[in-house]
Design an enzyme around this catalytic site. Structure first.
Site, PDB file in Angstrom:
ATOM      1  N   TYR A 127       0.870  -1.182   0.000  1.00  0.00           N
ATOM      2  CA  TYR A 127       0.000   0.000   0.000  1.00  0.00           C
ATOM      3  C   TYR A 127       0.901   1.225   0.000  1.00  0.00           C
ATOM      4  O   TYR A 127       1.825   1.322   0.801  1.00  0.00           O
ATOM      5  CB  TYR A 127      -0.881  -0.010   1.247  1.00  0.00           C
ATOM      6  CG  TYR A 127      -1.821   1.176   1.374  1.00  0.00           C
ATOM      7  CD1 TYR A 127      -2.872   1.350   0.479  1.00  0.00           C
ATOM      8  CD2 TYR A 127      -1.659   2.113   2.389  1.00  0.00           C
ATOM      9  CE1 TYR A 127      -3.739   2.430   0.594  1.00  0.00           C
ATOM     10  CE2 TYR A 127      -2.523   3.194   2.518  1.00  0.00           C
ATOM     11  CZ  TYR A 127      -3.555   3.351   1.615  1.00  0.00           C
ATOM     12  OH  TYR A 127      -4.418   4.422   1.737  1.00  0.00           O
ATOM     13  N   LYS A 164       4.317   9.197   8.729  1.00  0.00           N
ATOM     14  CA  LYS A 164       4.211   8.671  10.090  1.00  0.00           C
ATOM     15  C   LYS A 164       5.247   9.266  11.059  1.00  0.00           C
ATOM     16  O   LYS A 164       5.107  10.401  11.461  1.00  0.00           O
ATOM     17  CB  LYS A 164       4.248   7.142  10.057  1.00  0.00           C
ATOM     18  CG  LYS A 164       3.120   6.589   9.145  1.00  0.00           C
ATOM     19  CD  LYS A 164       2.882   5.140   9.312  1.00  0.00           C
ATOM     20  CE  LYS A 164       1.940   4.565   8.267  1.00  0.00           C
ATOM     21  NZ  LYS A 164       0.551   4.570   8.577  1.00  0.00           N
ATOM     22  N   ASP A 198       9.283   2.838  -0.232  1.00  0.00           N
ATOM     23  CA  ASP A 198       8.220   3.493   0.530  1.00  0.00           C
ATOM     24  C   ASP A 198       8.492   3.202   1.998  1.00  0.00           C
ATOM     25  O   ASP A 198       8.122   2.143   2.520  1.00  0.00           O
ATOM     26  CB  ASP A 198       6.861   2.961   0.090  1.00  0.00           C
ATOM     27  CG  ASP A 198       5.726   3.569   0.905  1.00  0.00           C
ATOM     28  OD1 ASP A 198       6.019   4.261   1.902  1.00  0.00           O
ATOM     29  OD2 ASP A 198       4.555   3.328   0.552  1.00  0.00           O
TER      30      ASP A 198
HETATM   31  C1  PLP Z   1       3.715   2.040   3.398  1.00  0.00           C
HETATM   32  C2  PLP Z   1       2.708   3.148   3.321  1.00  0.00           C
HETATM   33  N1  PLP Z   1       2.786   4.030   2.323  1.00  0.00           N
HETATM   34  C3  PLP Z   1       1.936   5.047   2.201  1.00  0.00           C
HETATM   35  C4  PLP Z   1       0.926   5.224   3.116  1.00  0.00           C
HETATM   36  C5  PLP Z   1       0.012   6.382   2.961  1.00  0.00           C
HETATM   37  O1  PLP Z   1       0.209   7.281   4.001  1.00  0.00           O
HETATM   38  P1  PLP Z   1      -0.972   8.275   4.468  1.00  0.00           P
HETATM   39  O2  PLP Z   1      -2.015   7.429   5.098  1.00  0.00           O
HETATM   40  O3  PLP Z   1      -0.268   9.188   5.421  1.00  0.00           O
HETATM   41  O4  PLP Z   1      -1.443   8.969   3.257  1.00  0.00           O
HETATM   42  C6  PLP Z   1       0.800   4.323   4.185  1.00  0.00           C
HETATM   43  C7  PLP Z   1      -0.256   4.437   5.206  1.00  0.00           C
HETATM   44  O5  PLP Z   1      -1.294   4.877   5.081  1.00  0.00           O
HETATM   45  C8  PLP Z   1       1.709   3.258   4.282  1.00  0.00           C
HETATM   46  O6  PLP Z   1       1.633   2.364   5.251  1.00  0.00           O
HETATM   47  N1  LIG Z   2      -2.268   0.657   6.789  1.00  0.00           N
HETATM   48  C1  LIG Z   2      -2.653   2.030   6.747  1.00  0.00           C
HETATM   49  C2  LIG Z   2      -1.405   2.816   6.743  1.00  0.00           C
HETATM   50  O1  LIG Z   2      -0.431   2.457   7.286  1.00  0.00           O
HETATM   51  C3  LIG Z   2      -3.484   2.364   7.923  1.00  0.00           C
HETATM   52  C4  LIG Z   2      -3.791   3.807   8.098  1.00  0.00           C
HETATM   53  C5  LIG Z   2      -4.996   4.251   7.331  1.00  0.00           C
HETATM   54  O2  LIG Z   2      -5.094   4.025   6.129  1.00  0.00           O
HETATM   55  O3  LIG Z   2      -5.853   4.894   7.944  1.00  0.00           O
END
Ligand code: PLP
Ligand SMILES: N[C@H](C=O)CCC(=O)O
Length: 425
Positions: free
Chosen positions: A144, A267, A239
Site C-alpha cells: 500500500y 508517520k 516506501d
Molecule cells: C507504506 C505506506 N505508504 C503510504 C501510506 C500512505 O500514508 P498516508 O495514510 O499518510 O497517506 C501508508 C499508510 O497509510 C503506508 O503504510
Molecule cells: N495501513 C494504513 C497505513 O499504514 C493504515 C492507516 C490508514 O489508512 O488509515
C-alpha cells in the site's frame, strides 16, 4: 468492557461521515462490531469514551514510536502554535528538520516535505517519471502506497480489507501504467521488466511490508531488485512511510543494507502531525520545481506545527538510537510469548517480525507475499481481535495490518498481552 458511548458516537458519526470514519481501516468492518472512540492517550495506553484503558499496539498506525502525548513533541507544538499556525512562507524550522533527516538517512541529499504518505508516494512517482522520461511503474500485490490512483491496483491495507484492492474511479488509462508483481518473487519482476523493456520508470515497494501483515523481504529478492534497477536504468523507490525512523535512524535502507534511489516518508517523521516527505540524491531532487520542471506543491507543506513535532521526534530518536534496539527486543519478547502460548493452545499460526513491526497470521504456511497472507483464517483472527480487546489490548482491526510497538510499552504490558492471548484461546 462496556462500549456504549463509543457505539452511540459511531451511530452519530455515520449520519454525517461516510461509514462514520475518515479512513476506512478504522471502521472495524473486517472484524465486525463498532469501532472504539478514543478520548485521550498517554504513553502506551489509550483511554476510550467509556473510560476503558487499552494497551495500544497501533500507535496511530506507526507515528507514535515514543508513545502517546510524548512530552517533547507536545511542548514543541504548543510553543510553536503560540507564534502562529501557518504562514505560507519559508520558515527556518523546515531547514532544521530537513538537515536532521538528511543526516540520519543514508543516500539522500535533499528532502521535500508534504502532508501525508500518500502525497509523498504520489510525488515520488511523478519525480521518477519526470527524471527517467518513462511512464510505467512496477508495484507489488498487497503493498500500500496511499490512495493515489496509480497505487490502487492490488493495494494492501484497508483497500484489500474491504474487498476493493482495485478501486472504482481509477481509469484504465492510469491502471495500465502500473504493472503488478508478487512480493519476494524476483523472477516475476525480471519477466515484467523484460516484457516492458525501456518503459519502466520505477519499481516501488515497502522494503519491509506492513500492509498485508508484516512481511520480510528475502535477501536475494531485495538485492536482486537493486541490481536489476541499476542494470536497466530504473529507479528503486523505497516506501519508508512505515519503516522510516522506525527500523533504525536510517530506516530500511540501513537495516537491509540496500540503497534506494528515492525514499518516501510519513508517520514517524511528523511525530503524530500530518507530515510526509520524499528524498533522494541532489541530482534527482534537482528535477523538482522550482529548481526543475517536475511540479509539486502544497499550501500547508512544511507547516510550522508539523515541522516542530517532527523535529522533536527525530531529535529524540537521533540522540537515543538505543531505543531502536530496545524496541526490537520488546518485539522479540512479544513474539516468543505469543508463539509459545499459541503453540501450547494448539492454534495454527505464523508470526512475522522485523524491528518493532510484527503480525500474527492464523495459517500453517509461511507468510511471504499477499497470496500467503490472504490464506490466514479470518474467523480465528476475529475471535483473537475481539478477545484481546475484551482483555484490554488494542490490536489493528485487520489481519492485513502490522502492529507497531512503542517505547512506552513496559515488559508488564507485554506480559499482560501474552496472558491475554492465553485467555482468548
Ligand atoms: C507504506 C505506506 N505508504 C503510504 C501510506 C500512505 O500514508 P498516508 O495514510 O499518510 O497517506 C501508508 C499508510 O497509510 C503506508 O503504510
Ligand atoms: N495501513 C494504513 C497505513 O499504514 C493504515 C492507516 C490508514 O489508512 O488509515
Amino acid at each position: 468492557m462496556i462500549y456504549q458511548r463509543s457505539s452511540a458516537l459511531f451511530a452519530e458519526a455515520k449520519k454525517y461521515i461516510p461509514g462514520g470514519v475518515n479512513s476506512p481501516v478504522r471502521a472495524f468492518k473486517a472484524v465486525g462490531g463498532d469501532p472504539i472512540f478514543i478520548k485521550e492517550a498517554k504513553g502506551a495506553y489509550l483511554y476510550d469514551e467509556d473510560g476503558n484503558q487499552l494497551i495500544d499496539y497501533i500507535a496511530s498506525w506507526g507515528p507514535l514510536i515514543l508513545g502517546h502525548a510524548y512530552d517533547p513533541v507536545i511542548n514543541a507544538v504548543i510553543e510553536k502554535a503560540k507564534k502562529g499556525t501557518s504562514f505560507g512562507t519559508p520558515t527556518e524550522i523546515e531547514t532544521e528538520l530537513a538537515k536532521l533527516a538528511v543526516s540520519m538517512v543514508p543516500n539522500i541529499d535533499k528532502i521535500r516535505f508534504v502532508n501525508s504518505g500518500t502525497e509523498a508516494c504520489m510525488s515520488a512517482v511523478r519525480l521518477a517519471r519526470g527524471y527517467t522520461g518513462k511512464d510505467k511503474i512496477i508495484k507489488f500485490a498487497g503493498c500500500y502506497h496511499g490512495h493515489s490512483d496509480s497505487f490502487l491496483i492490488q493495494a494492501g491495507s484497508g483497500a484489500v480489507t474491504f474487498g476493493s484492492p482495485n478501486s472504482p474511479g481509477v481509469t484504465q488509462g492510469t491502471a495500465k501504467d502500473t504493472l503488478l508483481a508478487d512480493y519476494n518473487d524476483l523472477e516475476g519482476v525480471k519477466a515484467l521488466v523484460e516484457a516492458n523493456k525501456g518503459e519502466i520508470a520505477a519499481i516501488i515497494l515497502e522494503p519491509v511490508a506492513g500492509n498485508m501483515g508484516c512481511i520480510i523481504p528475502k535477501e536475494e529478492f531485495i538485492k536482486g531488485l537493486r541490481e536489476l534497477c541499476t542494470q536497466e536504468g530504473i529507479l528503486l523507490l523505497f516506501d519508508e512511510v512505515m519503516t522510516g525512523f522506525r527500523l533504525g535512524r536510517g530506516g530500511a535502507q540501513e537495516a537491509l543494507g540496500i540503497d534506494a534511489d528515492i525514499v518516501m516518508f510519513g508517520k514517524v517523521i511528523g511525530g503524530g502531525l500530518p507530515v510526509g516527505a520524499f528524498a533522494a540524491r541532489a541530482e534527482i531532487m534537482s528535477h523538482l520545481a522550482p529548481e526543475g520542471p517536475v511540479y509539486q506543491a502544497g499550501t500547508l507543506s512544511g507547516n510550522p506545527l508539523a515541522m516542530s513535532a517532527g523535529l522533536a521526534m527525530l531529535t529524540a530518536l537521533n540522540n537515543q538510537p538505543e531505543i531502536f534496539t530496545s524496541l526490537a527486543e520488546k518485539t522479540e519478547y512479544l513474539h516468543k510469548g505469543i508463539a509459545q502460548t499459541l503453540t501450547e493452545k494448539g492454534v495454527t499460526h505464523q508470526i512475522n517480525r522485523f524491528g518493532s513491526m510484527i503480525s500474527v497470521h492464523f495459517t500453517d504456511e509461511p507468510v511471504v507475499d499477499f497470496a500467503s497472507s490472504a490464506k490466514g483464517n479470518n474467523d480465528t483472527f476475529k475471535t483473537y481481535f475481539h478477545g484481546m480487546l475484551e482483555n484490554g489490548v488494542y490490536l489493528p482491526p485487520s489481519a492485513f495490518e502490522s502492529y507497531f510497538l512503542n517505547d512506552a510499552l513496559s515488559y508488564a504490558d507485554l506480559d499482560k498481552t501474552i496472558e491475554a492471548v492465553g485467555e482468548v484461546f
